[in-house]
Every structure is written in structure tokens, then in C-alpha cells.
Motif scaffolding. Structure first.
Motif, mmCIF file in Angstrom:
data_model
loop_
_atom_site.group_PDB
_atom_site.id
_atom_site.type_symbol
_atom_site.label_atom_id
_atom_site.label_comp_id
_atom_site.label_asym_id
_atom_site.label_seq_id
_atom_site.Cartn_x
_atom_site.Cartn_y
_atom_site.Cartn_z
ATOM 1 N N VAL A 1 0.867 -1.173 0.000
ATOM 2 C CA VAL A 1 0.000 0.000 0.000
ATOM 3 C C VAL A 1 0.904 1.223 0.000
ATOM 4 N N TYR A 2 0.974 1.904 -1.139
ATOM 5 C CA TYR A 2 1.766 3.132 -1.254
ATOM 6 C C TYR A 2 0.851 4.327 -1.014
ATOM 7 N N ALA A 3 1.368 5.314 -0.280
ATOM 8 C CA ALA A 3 0.611 6.550 -0.002
ATOM 9 C C ALA A 3 -0.735 6.164 0.617
ATOM 10 N N SER A 4 -1.852 6.577 0.031
ATOM 11 C CA SER A 4 -3.194 6.124 0.448
ATOM 12 C C SER A 4 -3.413 6.256 1.953
ATOM 13 N N LEU A 5 -3.221 7.444 2.496
ATOM 14 C CA LEU A 5 -3.283 7.670 3.939
ATOM 15 C C LEU A 5 -4.575 7.173 4.592
ATOM 16 N N PRO A 6 -5.757 7.528 4.105
ATOM 17 C CA PRO A 6 -6.967 7.012 4.777
ATOM 18 C C PRO A 6 -7.032 5.478 4.772
ATOM 19 N N LEU A 7 -6.638 4.871 3.670
ATOM 20 C CA LEU A 7 -6.644 3.418 3.588
ATOM 21 C C LEU A 7 -5.629 2.822 4.564
ATOM 22 N N ALA A 8 -4.430 3.377 4.605
ATOM 23 C CA ALA A 8 -3.398 2.877 5.522
ATOM 24 C C ALA A 8 -3.876 2.948 6.969
ATOM 25 N N ARG A 9 -4.476 4.065 7.337
ATOM 26 C CA ARG A 9 -4.988 4.196 8.710
ATOM 27 C C ARG A 9 -6.078 3.171 9.005
ATOM 28 N N THR A 10 -6.961 2.957 8.043
ATOM 29 C CA THR A 10 -8.039 1.981 8.224
ATOM 30 C C THR A 10 -7.474 0.575 8.398
ATOM 31 N N LEU A 11 -6.486 0.230 7.603
ATOM 32 C CA LEU A 11 -5.888 -1.101 7.694
ATOM 33 C C LEU A 11 -5.172 -1.305 9.027
ATOM 34 N N ILE A 12 -4.479 -0.272 9.499
ATOM 35 C CA ILE A 12 -3.802 -0.367 10.797
ATOM 36 C C ILE A 12 -4.834 -0.473 11.918
ATOM 37 N N GLU A 13 -5.845 0.375 11.882
ATOM 38 C CA GLU A 13 -6.877 0.380 12.925
ATOM 39 C C GLU A 13 -7.572 -0.978 13.037
ATOM 40 N N ASN A 14 -7.785 -1.628 11.905
ATOM 41 C CA ASN A 14 -8.526 -2.889 11.887
ATOM 42 C C ASN A 14 -7.624 -4.122 11.840
ATOM 43 N N ASP A 15 -6.375 -3.932 12.187
ATOM 44 C CA ASP A 15 -5.408 -5.036 12.305
ATOM 45 C C ASP A 15 -5.273 -5.853 11.021
ATOM 46 N N LEU A 16 -5.367 -5.201 9.875
ATOM 47 C CA LEU A 16 -5.184 -5.878 8.598
ATOM 48 C C LEU A 16 -3.784 -5.680 8.022
ATOM 49 N N ALA A 17 -3.055 -4.703 8.524
ATOM 50 C CA ALA A 17 -1.684 -4.470 8.057
ATOM 51 C C ALA A 17 -0.745 -5.387 8.822
ATOM 52 N N ASP A 18 0.215 -5.954 8.110
ATOM 53 C CA ASP A 18 1.199 -6.847 8.726
ATOM 54 C C ASP A 18 2.518 -6.141 9.005
ATOM 55 N N GLU A 19 2.887 -5.208 8.133
ATOM 56 C CA GLU A 19 4.134 -4.457 8.296
ATOM 57 C C GLU A 19 3.922 -3.006 7.910
ATOM 58 N N VAL A 20 4.742 -2.155 8.514
ATOM 59 C CA VAL A 20 4.819 -0.753 8.131
ATOM 60 C C VAL A 20 6.276 -0.477 7.768
ATOM 61 N N ARG A 21 6.489 0.002 6.548
ATOM 62 C CA ARG A 21 7.831 0.357 6.085
ATOM 63 C C ARG A 21 7.885 1.868 5.915
ATOM 64 N N LEU A 22 8.827 2.469 6.598
ATOM 65 C CA LEU A 22 8.947 3.925 6.602
ATOM 66 C C LEU A 22 10.292 4.344 6.028
ATOM 67 N N MET A 23 10.254 5.133 4.947
ATOM 68 C CA MET A 23 11.454 5.775 4.429
ATOM 69 C C MET A 23 11.462 7.160 5.068
ATOM 70 N N VAL A 24 12.340 7.348 6.052
ATOM 71 C CA VAL A 24 12.330 8.545 6.893
ATOM 72 C C VAL A 24 13.262 9.599 6.308
ATOM 73 N N TYR A 25 12.694 10.787 6.074
ATOM 74 C CA TYR A 25 13.423 11.923 5.509
ATOM 75 C C TYR A 25 13.907 12.832 6.629
#
Length: 191
Positions: free
Chosen positions: A126-150
Motif C-alpha cells: 500500500v503506497y501513499a493512500s493515507l486514509p486506507l493505511a490508517r483503516t488497515l492499521i486500525e482494523n489489524d489488517l496491516a502486517d508491516e509498516v515500512r517507513l522511508m524517513v526523511y
């Protein structure tokens, strides 16, 4: 069963809003503040991630952004994104032009994502897609979060992590330097 991977470019203070400066955010464009060497290293890391992916999952606005910029771009990375199956959560996208795109109904994004996760194998990124990413995290559907930190602090802007109904423990499973100034962090969700 597939793994859902949230992949984000993010500032040190957690902002993901308008990295390229094309929106109306007055602090946008922070992605462009890195050196050419860092940008080259970033592109190599992102291409590596795309090669490992089995599919992409996007919200409508992120789909439009990617399709506009990547559909006709030359090169191996663009070729890889074109050939990947793409799934878009949307009620308004009728005739997707980017090859290998399937529109999923956004009326029930959770059910559609669960079915996709159960049907596919490998990594669904899931690239970008902030509302979708938040929904997936909130509902325990995301398995990993990868952060390229600037290496910048904006002090304002939309952040990746918003309010959740409960704590969302994560475990660091990988950390590496990309170029001279970027950090690429991978967290597995769950204790």
C-alpha cells in the motif's frame, strides 16, 4: 495468504502529506530536499520493494497519482509497476487505464481487503493512500509498516498515525541507512 505492507515516505515528525509539493500544503515538497545521491539510493530501495511485491493496493487519489506518473514512464521500475496487479478501493473509478487494475468497492473496504489478503500470496504493498493505511492499521489488517524517513521536521501536516481505538504495538524487524541521510525502517505489527 498475503501480507499487507504499508509503505510510506515520511518526515522525522511523522508527516506524510504532500511530499512532492504538488498539493496546497504550504510545507509540501519535502521529498525534494534530499541530495541526488540520496534520491538514487531511494529509487533503488523502492525498486527492490516493487520487485518483491505481488500486488499493489491503493485508494482512488493515490491510484490517480501513480497512474498519471508511471503509466508511460520508461525504465525497469515503471515496467514493474505496470505489470503488477493493482487493486483500487473506489466507488467512482469506472474505467481504469493503468494495466492490470481491478477496482474494489470502497463501500466495504475491510471485507474487500480481507478477501484480497486471503486470496493472494506474497506482499500487497500500500503506497501513499493515507486514509486506507490508517483503516488497515486500525482494523489489524496491516502486517508491516515500512517507513522511508526523511531528515526534516515540518511541525505541521497530516501524519501517518492518527487516533486508534487501542494501542497498536509494533516490533522493529529491520533498519538500514539509504544513501547518506535516509533511514528505512520496517516494523511488524503485533506484539
Amino acid at each position: 495468504m498475503a501480507k499487507i505492507i504499508i509503505s510510506q515516505n515520511i518526515t522525522l515528525d511523522g508527516v506524510v502529506q504532500d511530499p512532492t509539493g504538488e498539493g496546497d500544503f504550504d510545507r509540501g515538497g519535502w521529498f525534494n530536499g534530499i541530495s541526488d545521491a540520496d534520491r538514487t539510493a531511494w529509487a533503488a530501495a523502492e525498486y527492490e520493494e516493487a520487485l518483491a511485491a505481488s500486488a499493489m493496493l491503493l485508494g482512488r487519489r493515490s491510484y490517480d497519482y501513480f497512474a498519471t506518473r508511471w503509466a508511460d514512464r520508461p525504465g525497469d521500475w515503471a515496467d514493474r509497476l505496470r505489470e503488477l496487479p493493482k487493486y483500487v478501493i473506489s466507488t467512482t473509478l469506472q474505467d481504469p487505464q493503468w494495466p492490470h487494475t481491478t477496482v474494489l468497492p470502497s463501500g466495504d473496504a475491510l471485507t474487500a481487503t480481507k478477501e484480497l489478503k486471503e486470496t493472494l500470496n506474497g506482499e500487497i504493498v500500500v503506497y501513499a493512500s493515507l486514509p486506507l493505511a490508517r483503516t488497515l492499521i486500525e482494523n489489524d489488517l496491516a502486517d508491516e509498516v515500512r517507513l522511508m524517513v526523511y531528515p526534516t521536521v515540518l511541525g505541521a501536516g497530516d501524519r501517518l498515525f492518527g487516533e486508534t481505538s487501542s494501542a497498536k504495538p509494533m516490533r522493529l524487524v529491520d533498519a538500514r541507512t539509504v544513501g547518506d541521510s535516509l533511514a528505512f525502517l520496517t516494523y511488524r505489527l503485533g506484539a
